[in-house]
Design a protein around this motif. Structure first.
Motif, mmCIF file in Angstrom:
data_model
loop_
_atom_site.group_PDB
_atom_site.id
_atom_site.type_symbol
_atom_site.label_atom_id
_atom_site.label_comp_id
_atom_site.label_asym_id
_atom_site.label_seq_id
_atom_site.Cartn_x
_atom_site.Cartn_y
_atom_site.Cartn_z
ATOM 1 N N GLY A 37 4.347 31.337 62.389
ATOM 2 C CA GLY A 37 3.780 32.551 61.824
ATOM 3 C C GLY A 37 2.417 32.259 61.251
ATOM 4 O O GLY A 37 2.205 31.198 60.643
ATOM 5 N N GLU B 179 2.679 36.385 54.110
ATOM 6 C CA GLU B 179 2.773 37.082 55.392
ATOM 7 C C GLU B 179 2.962 36.103 56.543
ATOM 8 O O GLU B 179 3.661 36.412 57.522
ATOM 9 C CB GLU B 179 1.524 37.926 55.615
ATOM 10 N N GLN C 70 6.599 35.421 56.568
ATOM 11 C CA GLN C 70 7.301 36.582 57.087
ATOM 12 C C GLN C 70 7.165 36.692 58.600
ATOM 13 O O GLN C 70 8.141 36.969 59.314
ATOM 14 C CB GLN C 70 6.764 37.851 56.405
ATOM 15 N N ASN C 71 5.964 36.461 59.113
ATOM 16 C CA ASN C 71 5.755 36.512 60.561
ATOM 17 C C ASN C 71 6.559 35.424 61.271
ATOM 18 O O ASN C 71 7.070 35.633 62.376
ATOM 19 C CB ASN C 71 4.273 36.364 60.885
ATOM 20 N N ARG D 257 10.184 36.596 61.430
ATOM 21 C CA ARG D 257 10.341 37.593 62.495
ATOM 22 C C ARG D 257 10.360 36.939 63.876
ATOM 23 O O ARG D 257 11.177 37.290 64.735
ATOM 24 C CB ARG D 257 9.203 38.626 62.416
ATOM 25 N N ILE E 164 13.743 35.226 64.380
ATOM 26 C CA ILE E 164 14.823 36.172 64.688
ATOM 27 C C ILE E 164 14.750 36.597 66.146
ATOM 28 O O ILE E 164 15.757 36.602 66.872
ATOM 29 C CB ILE E 164 14.756 37.388 63.744
ATOM 30 N N GLY E 165 13.565 36.958 66.611
ATOM 31 C CA GLY E 165 13.408 37.344 68.010
ATOM 32 C C GLY E 165 13.775 36.234 68.969
ATOM 33 O O GLY E 165 14.385 36.471 70.023
ATOM 34 N N ALA F 95 20.405 40.642 65.162
ATOM 35 C CA ALA F 95 19.366 40.350 64.177
ATOM 36 C C ALA F 95 19.942 39.977 62.816
ATOM 37 O O ALA F 95 19.449 39.058 62.154
ATOM 38 C CB ALA F 95 18.431 41.545 64.053
ATOM 39 N N TYR G 44 19.268 36.393 61.021
ATOM 40 C CA TYR G 44 18.635 36.333 59.699
ATOM 41 C C TYR G 44 19.489 35.501 58.741
ATOM 42 O O TYR G 44 18.977 34.658 57.984
ATOM 43 C CB TYR G 44 18.472 37.758 59.197
#
Length: 357
Positions: A293, A300, A303-304, A307, A310-311, A321, A325
Motif C-alpha cells: 500500500g 492511508e 489502509q491501502n 485492502r 483482502i482482495g 472479505a 479481514y
C-alpha cells in the motif's frame, strides 16, 4: 596497479548471456522512464538479464560529484571506485539537482508481448556486490526526523564497510568500536514505465513500482507490476546492501550491485486468477505473499495495503472479505517499507503455508 576489489563494467562474473552495463547511455538519473522513452534492450519474456546498477551515493553534487575523491576520503583506493560511476559523474547526462531525484536507474528494457492489463514479473536470481563498501546518508529536510537531523548543516554520509556477510560502521566518529549487521542485498527500485510523455521523479513510488524500497526483495523473490505501456519498459536501480524497514535516516546502506533478473509476463486473465485485480506492486517469496500500500499519508498507506491484502486473499484462496479481514488481523504482520520517499509504503507478510489444506 593492485588487484581491484570492484566489479567494473564487463569484468568478473556475469551470470546471464544477456548483459546490460550501466554506462551513461543506458541509464536515467533522477527520473524514471515513460512511454516515449526508447528501450536500451529488447528481450523475450522469460529472458534472464544480468544488469549493472550504480548507487547514487558518491556521485551526487552535495558529495562533490567526484566519486574518486569522495570515496578516497574514506580510504578507498581509486581502483576500487567503479569506472561506470566515474564516467556517470563526469558525463553530461541530464539531471537538475533542484528538481530531479538522486537515483540512477538502468534501462528501460522492452519485454516483447507485454501489454497493459498484464503483470510483469521480475524475479531476482542473483545479487553480487560490486564494491566492498557502502554509504548511509542523511540530508536536511529528509528522513523520518527532518527537523532534528542532521545535527549540523550539510549532508551526513556515513561510510560502511563490508566484512564477509556483514556490514560495519563506526559507533562514533573517529572511534575504534564499530557496529556489525547482516547484509541482505536488494534493489530498491524496480519498475515499469508510466503512460504518457512525462518522466516521473525517481523518489516517490507508485503503481509503476519505482522506489518501493521493500527489503524482502532479495534473491528468490518476485515483484509483480501492472504493465502500463506496450513492452513494459522495465528498469532497476537504487541498489542496497542492507536496509531496515522504515529506512528512517533517508537512505540505508547504499551500494552498487550486479543483479541477474528474469522478466516474465502474466496475461491479464492469469493475473486475475492468481492475484485478483492488483493496482500496485505485489511481491512474492517462497513463503510469503506481499501486497503493498502506498500513500503520502502513512495511515492511508496501511489502509491501502489491507485492502490489497483482502482482495488478494479473495482471489487466491476464495476467502470472503470478512474472514480475510479477520485472518489478516490474527495472523499477518504489516510492516512499514519506508517513510522517507514522499509517498510512504507499507507491505504485508501473508504466509502461504497457512493455506495448505
Amino acid at each position: 596497479m593492485q588487484h581491484s576489489l570492484a566489479l567494473h563494467p564487463g569484468q568478473g562474473p556475469i551470470r546471464s548471456a544477456t548483459y546490460l552495463p550501466a554506462d551513461p547511455s543506458a541509464v536515467l538519473w533522477g527520473r524514471l522512464p515513460c512511454a516515449t522513452d526508447s528501450p536500451v534492450l529488447t528481450i523475450d519474456a522469460g529472458t534472464e538479464v544480468t544488469i549493472d546498477t550504480i548507487s547514487h551515493e558518491g556521485v551526487l553534487e552535495d558529495q562533490g560529484r567526484d566519486p574518486v575523491a569522495f570515496f578516497g576520503g574514506f580510504g578507498v583506493r581509486r581502483e576500487d571506485v567503479l569506472l561506470d560511476a566515474i564516467a556517470l559523474a563526469a558525463s553530461d547526462r541530464p539531471r537538475d539537482p533542484t528538481i530531479d531525484g538522486p537515483h540512477v536507474v538502468t534501462g528501460p528494457i522492452h519485454v516483447r508481448g507485454a501489454v497493459p492489463g498484464d503483470l510483469l514479473a521480475i524475479t531476482v536470481l542473483e545479487t553480487l556486490p560490486r564494491v566492498p563498501y557502502g554509504v548511509v546518508s542523511n540530508r536536511h529536510g529528509r528522513g523520518a526526523l527532518p527537523g532534528e537531523y542532521p545535527l549540523d548543516a550539510g549532508t551526513v554520509s556515513v561510510f560502511a564497510a563490508v566484512d564477509g556477510e556483514h556490514g560495519t560502521l563506526p559507533r562514533v566518529l573517529g572511534g575504534a568500536h564499530s557496529v556489525r549487521f547482516p547484509l541482505a542485498p536488494f534493489l530498491g527500485i524496480m519498475g515499469v514505465a508510466v503512460a504518457g510523455g512525462s518522466r516521473p521523479h525517481s523518489v516517490p513510488p507508485g503503481a509503476h513500482g519505482g522506489n518501493i524500497d521493500i527489503n524482502l526483495l532479495t534473491v528468490g523473490s518476485t515483484l509483480y507490476l501492472p504493465v502500463q505501456v506496450a513492452g513494459a519498459l522495465a528498469y532497476v536501480g537504487d541498489p542496497h546492501f542492507a536496509q531496515g524497514d522504515g529506512e528512517v535516516a533517508l537512505t540505508a546502506m547504499e551500494a552498487s550491485l550486479r543483479a541477474t533478473l528474469r522478466f516474465d509476463v502474466l496475461s491479464e486473465a492469469d493475473a486475475l486468477e492468481q492475484f485478483g485485480r492488483q493496482v500496485g506492486p505485489l511481491a512474492e517469496t517462497a513463503d510469503l505473499l506481499i501486497p503493498t500500500g502506498l500513500s503520502p499519508d502513512l495511515d492511508e498507506a496501511v489502509q491501502n495495503c489491507v485492502r490489497a491484502a483482502i482482495g488478494l486473499l479473495q482471489a487466491r484462496y476464495g476467502m470472503d472479505a470478512a474472514h480475510a479481514y479477520a485472518y489478516l488481523s490474527a495472523a499477518t504482520d504489516f510492516n512499514i517499507s519506508q517513510v522517507v520517499d514522499l509517498v510512504k509504503g507499507a507491505h504485508a507478510r501473508i504466509r502461504k503455508g497457512d493455506f495448505h489444506d
